[in-house]
Design a protein around this motif. Sequence first.
Motif, PDB file in Angstrom:
ATOM      1  N   TYR A 189      44.803 -47.642 -29.717  1.00 40.56           N
ATOM      2  CA  TYR A 189      45.637 -47.582 -28.521  1.00 40.56           C
ATOM      3  C   TYR A 189      45.235 -46.492 -27.532  1.00 40.56           C
ATOM      4  O   TYR A 189      45.808 -46.385 -26.456  1.00 40.56           O
ATOM      5  CB  TYR A 189      47.116 -47.400 -28.892  1.00 40.56           C
ATOM      6  N   LEU A 190      44.237 -45.662 -27.844  1.00 38.19           N
ATOM      7  CA  LEU A 190      43.773 -44.681 -26.872  1.00 38.19           C
ATOM      8  C   LEU A 190      43.011 -45.393 -25.756  1.00 38.19           C
ATOM      9  O   LEU A 190      42.170 -46.244 -26.003  1.00 38.19           O
ATOM     10  CB  LEU A 190      42.865 -43.652 -27.556  1.00 38.19           C
ATOM     11  N   THR A 191      43.309 -45.040 -24.539  1.00 39.14           N
ATOM     12  CA  THR A 191      42.679 -45.698 -23.403  1.00 39.14           C
ATOM     13  C   THR A 191      41.259 -45.195 -23.206  1.00 39.14           C
ATOM     14  O   THR A 191      40.943 -44.054 -23.523  1.00 39.14           O
ATOM     15  CB  THR A 191      43.476 -45.447 -22.121  1.00 39.14           C
ATOM     16  N   SER A 192      40.430 -46.079 -22.669  1.00 40.70           N
ATOM     17  CA  SER A 192      39.056 -45.723 -22.314  1.00 40.70           C
ATOM     18  C   SER A 192      38.945 -45.675 -20.806  1.00 40.70           C
ATOM     19  O   SER A 192      39.446 -46.579 -20.118  1.00 40.70           O
ATOM     20  CB  SER A 192      38.074 -46.750 -22.880  1.00 40.70           C
ATOM     21  N   PRO A 193      38.327 -44.633 -20.243  1.00 35.99           N
ATOM     22  CA  PRO A 193      38.275 -44.511 -18.773  1.00 35.99           C
ATOM     23  C   PRO A 193      37.647 -45.722 -18.095  1.00 35.99           C
ATOM     24  O   PRO A 193      38.031 -46.076 -16.991  1.00 35.99           O
ATOM     25  CB  PRO A 193      37.426 -43.253 -18.560  1.00 35.99           C
ATOM     26  N   GLY A 194      36.681 -46.379 -18.735  1.00 36.01           N
ATOM     27  CA  GLY A 194      36.016 -47.511 -18.096  1.00 36.01           C
ATOM     28  C   GLY A 194      36.415 -48.855 -18.652  1.00 36.01           C
ATOM     29  O   GLY A 194      35.661 -49.826 -18.538  1.00 36.01           O
ATOM     30  N   ALA A 195      37.606 -48.931 -19.273  1.00 33.12           N
ATOM     31  CA  ALA A 195      37.999 -50.167 -19.958  1.00 33.12           C
ATOM     32  C   ALA A 195      38.648 -51.185 -19.039  1.00 33.12           C
ATOM     33  O   ALA A 195      38.730 -52.358 -19.383  1.00 33.12           O
ATOM     34  CB  ALA A 195      38.945 -49.841 -21.114  1.00 33.12           C
ATOM     35  N   ASP A 196      39.142 -50.765 -17.848  1.00 37.26           N
ATOM     36  CA  ASP A 196      39.846 -51.687 -16.953  1.00 37.26           C
ATOM     37  C   ASP A 196      38.827 -52.416 -16.083  1.00 37.26           C
ATOM     38  O   ASP A 196      38.168 -51.799 -15.234  1.00 37.26           O
ATOM     39  CB  ASP A 196      40.816 -50.899 -16.071  1.00 37.26           C
ATOM     40  N   PRO A 197      38.660 -53.742 -16.242  1.00 32.79           N
ATOM     41  CA  PRO A 197      37.673 -54.470 -15.432  1.00 32.79           C
ATOM     42  C   PRO A 197      37.949 -54.377 -13.932  1.00 32.79           C
ATOM     43  O   PRO A 197      37.016 -54.308 -13.129  1.00 32.79           O
ATOM     44  CB  PRO A 197      37.814 -55.913 -15.926  1.00 32.79           C
ATOM     45  N   ALA A 198      39.216 -54.378 -13.538  1.00 29.79           N
ATOM     46  CA  ALA A 198      39.553 -54.312 -12.113  1.00 29.79           C
ATOM     47  C   ALA A 198      39.091 -52.988 -11.513  1.00 29.79           C
ATOM     48  O   ALA A 198      38.524 -52.946 -10.405  1.00 29.79           O
ATOM     49  CB  ALA A 198      41.061 -54.488 -11.924  1.00 29.79           C
ATOM     50  N   GLU A 199      39.352 -51.883 -12.257  1.00 28.94           N
ATOM     51  CA  GLU A 199      38.935 -50.581 -11.753  1.00 28.94           C
ATOM     52  C   GLU A 199      37.412 -50.471 -11.709  1.00 28.94           C
ATOM     53  O   GLU A 199      36.847 -49.865 -10.782  1.00 28.94           O
ATOM     54  CB  GLU A 199      39.519 -49.471 -12.627  1.00 28.94           C
ATOM     55  N   ALA A 200      36.747 -51.044 -12.713  1.00 34.65           N
ATOM     56  CA  ALA A 200      35.279 -51.001 -12.723  1.00 34.65           C
ATOM     57  C   ALA A 200      34.702 -51.766 -11.540  1.00 34.65           C
ATOM     58  O   ALA A 200      33.762 -51.305 -10.874  1.00 34.65           O
ATOM     59  CB  ALA A 200      34.760 -51.575 -14.039  1.00 34.65           C
ATOM     60  N   LEU A 201      35.263 -52.953 -11.243  1.00 27.99           N
ATOM     61  CA  LEU A 201      34.792 -53.752 -10.109  1.00 27.99           C
ATOM     62  C   LEU A 201      35.066 -53.039  -8.790  1.00 27.99           C
ATOM     63  O   LEU A 201      34.214 -53.025  -7.879  1.00 27.99           O
ATOM     64  CB  LEU A 201      35.485 -55.117 -10.124  1.00 27.99           C
ATOM     65  N   GLU A 202      36.239 -52.419  -8.689  1.00 24.23           N
ATOM     66  CA  GLU A 202      36.579 -51.690  -7.470  1.00 24.23           C
ATOM     67  C   GLU A 202      35.626 -50.522  -7.245  1.00 24.23           C
ATOM     68  O   GLU A 202      35.180 -50.268  -6.112  1.00 24.23           O
ATOM     69  CB  GLU A 202      38.022 -51.186  -7.567  1.00 24.23           C
ATOM     70  N   ALA A 203      35.303 -49.809  -8.330  1.00 22.01           N
ATOM     71  CA  ALA A 203      34.382 -48.677  -8.206  1.00 22.01           C
ATOM     72  C   ALA A 203      32.993 -49.138  -7.782  1.00 22.01           C
ATOM     73  O   ALA A 203      32.341 -48.494  -6.945  1.00 22.01           O
ATOM     74  CB  ALA A 203      34.316 -47.920  -9.537  1.00 22.01           C
ATOM     75  N   ASP A 204      32.527 -50.265  -8.354  1.00 20.32           N
ATOM     76  CA  ASP A 204      31.209 -50.781  -7.978  1.00 20.32           C
ATOM     77  C   ASP A 204      31.194 -51.206  -6.506  1.00 20.32           C
ATOM     78  O   ASP A 204      30.228 -50.932  -5.777  1.00 20.32           O
ATOM     79  CB  ASP A 204      30.835 -51.963  -8.870  1.00 20.32           C
TER      80      ASP A 204
END
Length: 299
Positions: A216-231
């Motif tokens: 249940y610990l979150t990963s900074p790069g685990a959210d696909p939406a945030e990763a796409l937004e950053a790219d």
Amino acid sequence: MTATAVLPLGAGSLPGLPASPRDLALAGPVGSLEAYVQAVSQVPVLSQAEEQALATRFRDHNDLEAARTLVLSQLRFVVHIARGYLGYGLPLGDLVQEGNIGLMKAVKRFDPGMGVRLVSFAVHWIRAEIHEYVLRNWRLVKVATTKAQRKLFFNLRRAKRHLGWLSVSEREAIARDLGVTAREVGEMEERLAGHDVTFDPAPEADDEGPVAPALYLTSPGADPAEALEADDWQDHGADRLRAALERLDDRSRAILEARWLADGKATLQELADRYGVSAERIRQIEANALKSLKAALAA
């Protein structure tokens, strides 16, 4: 350690007792713990005069046999103290072994001139060694590191045997008694209520057990939406930077590339010699070009 070994003595010794205090504290699991407890309970209790005489012989003449007799006479007392720490879920044999080490340290430092019984002096050394063992092994993560936290750890556990979660007044009363803050009492109470959890349990672990933090610990790069937004933002920013550079005049763009984008950064004087102007003029051109880039990127 399953049980402390009970080994035979040499000539003139009591049968069935450890060969030496070191054997007692450090020997392997030869016999059962029950046999050890029964053996030490048969060692005669020394009178105060006998303790004083033996302690004097050890202090003045380094008589190891006298020290050995003193240690053996107190082993039953170590077992008695160790039983008081069974609530921590640690093996009694290990607790006894640590207490025996404390007893030997106490005998080494015992001064017969103080006029007290050995047991009264040794209890503090025995408890100190057991406390250290409990703090090292009770949890994978240490719950007490400072002297004040160690004192709070043992006293708070005893207090909570008769209480549930502490109220504000109870927390403040314990803090006053132990010389710590109420906040420290609350933090230690939370530590005592917690449990160690395997970070990455084996596949065969019970599914109904506690959930491992790895699940249940979150990963900074685990959210696909945030990763796409950053790219997208990175690509968009690169395009805007490229367009802003193209709007600069050739000299300004060349100076910025030489100062910030080249592998070997050119100095102001080198650029001044190249363009036949002063170093101050190169600095002004660089500052104006950077200002134009910032304005274009912020638009």
